[in-house]
Design a protein around this motif. Structure first.
Motif, PDB file in Angstrom:
ATOM      1  N   PRO A  81      37.971  64.856  53.856  1.00  0.00           N
ATOM      2  CA  PRO A  81      37.143  64.195  53.155  1.00  0.00           C
ATOM      3  C   PRO A  81      35.605  64.405  53.311  1.00  0.00           C
ATOM      4  N   LEU A  82      35.439  64.941  54.373  1.00  0.00           N
ATOM      5  CA  LEU A  82      34.041  65.109  54.905  1.00  0.00           C
ATOM      6  C   LEU A  82      33.730  66.463  54.385  1.00  0.00           C
ATOM      7  N   GLY A  83      34.719  67.315  53.945  1.00  0.00           N
ATOM      8  CA  GLY A  83      34.181  68.308  52.945  1.00  0.00           C
ATOM      9  C   GLY A  83      33.580  68.317  51.815  1.00  0.00           C
ATOM     10  N   ALA A  84      33.510  67.194  51.126  1.00  0.00           N
ATOM     11  CA  ALA A  84      32.821  66.778  50.106  1.00  0.00           C
ATOM     12  C   ALA A  84      31.465  66.745  50.221  1.00  0.00           C
ATOM     13  N   LEU A  85      30.904  66.562  51.624  1.00  0.00           N
ATOM     14  CA  LEU A  85      29.400  66.605  51.911  1.00  0.00           C
ATOM     15  C   LEU A  85      28.886  68.051  51.465  1.00  0.00           C
ATOM     16  N   SER A  86      29.625  69.128  51.507  1.00  0.00           N
ATOM     17  CA  SER A  86      29.155  70.398  51.197  1.00  0.00           C
ATOM     18  C   SER A  86      28.843  70.203  49.609  1.00  0.00           C
ATOM     19  N   ILE A  87      29.107  69.298  48.908  1.00  0.00           N
ATOM     20  CA  ILE A  87      28.808  69.227  47.347  1.00  0.00           C
ATOM     21  C   ILE A  87      27.334  68.837  47.348  1.00  0.00           C
ATOM     22  N   ILE A  88      26.887  67.976  48.306  1.00  0.00           N
ATOM     23  CA  ILE A  88      25.764  67.306  48.400  1.00  0.00           C
ATOM     24  C   ILE A  88      24.696  68.173  48.778  1.00  0.00           C
ATOM     25  N   VAL A  89      25.177  68.915  49.705  1.00  0.00           N
ATOM     26  CA  VAL A  89      24.257  70.114  50.597  1.00  0.00           C
ATOM     27  C   VAL A  89      23.953  71.003  49.309  1.00  0.00           C
ATOM     28  N   SER A  90      25.032  71.609  48.549  1.00  0.00           N
ATOM     29  CA  SER A  90      24.832  72.522  47.798  1.00  0.00           C
ATOM     30  C   SER A  90      24.089  72.003  46.389  1.00  0.00           C
ATOM     31  N   ALA A  91      24.372  70.821  46.160  1.00  0.00           N
ATOM     32  CA  ALA A  91      23.735  70.291  44.989  1.00  0.00           C
ATOM     33  C   ALA A  91      22.024  70.141  45.181  1.00  0.00           C
ATOM     34  N   VAL A  92      21.632  69.643  46.499  1.00  0.00           N
ATOM     35  CA  VAL A  92      20.214  69.523  46.817  1.00  0.00           C
ATOM     36  C   VAL A  92      19.553  71.079  46.960  1.00  0.00           C
ATOM     37  N   LEU A  93      20.223  71.812  47.642  1.00  0.00           N
ATOM     38  CA  LEU A  93      19.616  73.319  47.777  1.00  0.00           C
ATOM     39  C   LEU A  93      19.575  74.005  46.376  1.00  0.00           C
ATOM     40  N   ALA A  94      20.403  73.563  45.423  1.00  0.00           N
ATOM     41  CA  ALA A  94      20.389  74.364  44.263  1.00  0.00           C
ATOM     42  C   ALA A  94      19.099  73.802  43.318  1.00  0.00           C
ATOM     43  N   HIS A  95      18.971  72.539  43.559  1.00  0.00           N
ATOM     44  CA  HIS A  95      17.768  71.795  43.127  1.00  0.00           C
ATOM     45  C   HIS A  95      16.394  72.540  43.327  1.00  0.00           C
ATOM     46  N   PHE A  96      16.235  72.967  44.642  1.00  0.00           N
ATOM     47  CA  PHE A  96      15.197  73.614  45.309  1.00  0.00           C
ATOM     48  C   PHE A  96      15.143  75.154  45.005  1.00  0.00           C
ATOM     49  N   MET A  97      16.476  75.598  45.409  1.00  0.00           N
ATOM     50  CA  MET A  97      16.367  77.106  45.422  1.00  0.00           C
ATOM     51  C   MET A  97      16.770  77.866  44.287  1.00  0.00           C
TER      52      MET A  97
END
Length: 236
Positions: A81-97
């Motif tokens: 389940p902790l693998g779902a945290l990668s989605i949040i990391v990707s979403a935040v980085l996609a917003h800025f990068m």
């Protein structure tokens, strides 16, 4: 047990950070490669010559290694389940990068990932102690699980052979579905390999067991397939 679970928890979180970052780096590499040749979504493999894509790939490998080791120390029901945290990391980085603005539904999805992961982790059961890969093999060859494996393979083949060529370019859920259903087998096989390595380090050599190599081949096949379709998802 608490100490082992804590180590697994930390490794899983670190893994999510690396894997989430790798998606963004690889997407930038895929975009750069797609500007100079056939896009990955169209079946092109020009990204293999793009250094930025390989940087993202290396980042993902580091994350997957951390995830792999996490399975050695903690139950799969805690790590996965902790693998779902990668989605949040990707979403935040996609917003800025990548200038991909996170809409309200995206924010809601991230919130649900956090809530769902937290609920599962807090209620994760203790893992049964296994003393050999043969014990895992006995569990994996139970009729109910074999029926599940057969269903997963059948669904994956339908998605790959029928749905992907026809609808993959217009419906991202096809590629996501392929990665998701195959991922369930990846988790099982990686957990088996992790236990085999742990037992081997403790003095019980599992490399001589044919079951260990079967699990390794299943994991390798699943990972390669998932990487191929994840690259297609990244450019849609």
């Amino acid at each position: 047990m608490f100490s082992s679970n804590l180590i697994g928890f930390i490794l899983a979180v670190v893994s999510s950070a690396f894997i989430g970052s790798s998606f963004i780096i690889k997407k930038k590499g895929l975009r750069k490669a797609g500007a100079n040749g056939a896009r990955a979504g169209s079946g092109g493999y020009g990204y293999l010559l793009e250094p930025l894509w390989w940087v993202g790939m290396f980042t993902m490998i580091v994350g997957e290694i951390a995830n792999f080791v996490a399975y050695i120390y903690a139950p799969a029901v805690l790590v996965t389940p902790l693998g779902a945290l990668s989605i949040i990391v990707s979403a935040v980085l996609a917003h800025f990068m990548l200038n991909e603005k996170l809409q309200k539904m995206g924010m809601l999805g991230c919130l649900l990932c956090v809530v769902g992961s937290t609920m599962i982790v807090l209620h994760a059961p203790l893992e049964e102690s296994l003393n050999s890969v043969q014990e895992i093999w006995v569990l994996a060859t139970q009729p109910a699980f074999l029926l599940y494996v057969g269903s997963v393979v059948a669904v994956a083949l339908v998605l790959i052979l029928y749905c992907a060529p026809r609808y993959g370019q217009t419906n991202i859920l096809i590629y996501i579905g392929i990665c998701s259903v195959i991922g369930s087998l990846t988790v099982m096989s990686v957990k088996a390999i992790g236990i085999a390595i742990k037992l081997t380090l403790e003095g019980l050599n599992q490399a001589k067991c044919i079951e260990t190599w079967i699990f390794a081949m299943v994991a390798l096949t699943c990972v390669i397939t998932q990487l191929n379709y994840l690259n297609m998802v990244s450019v849609l």
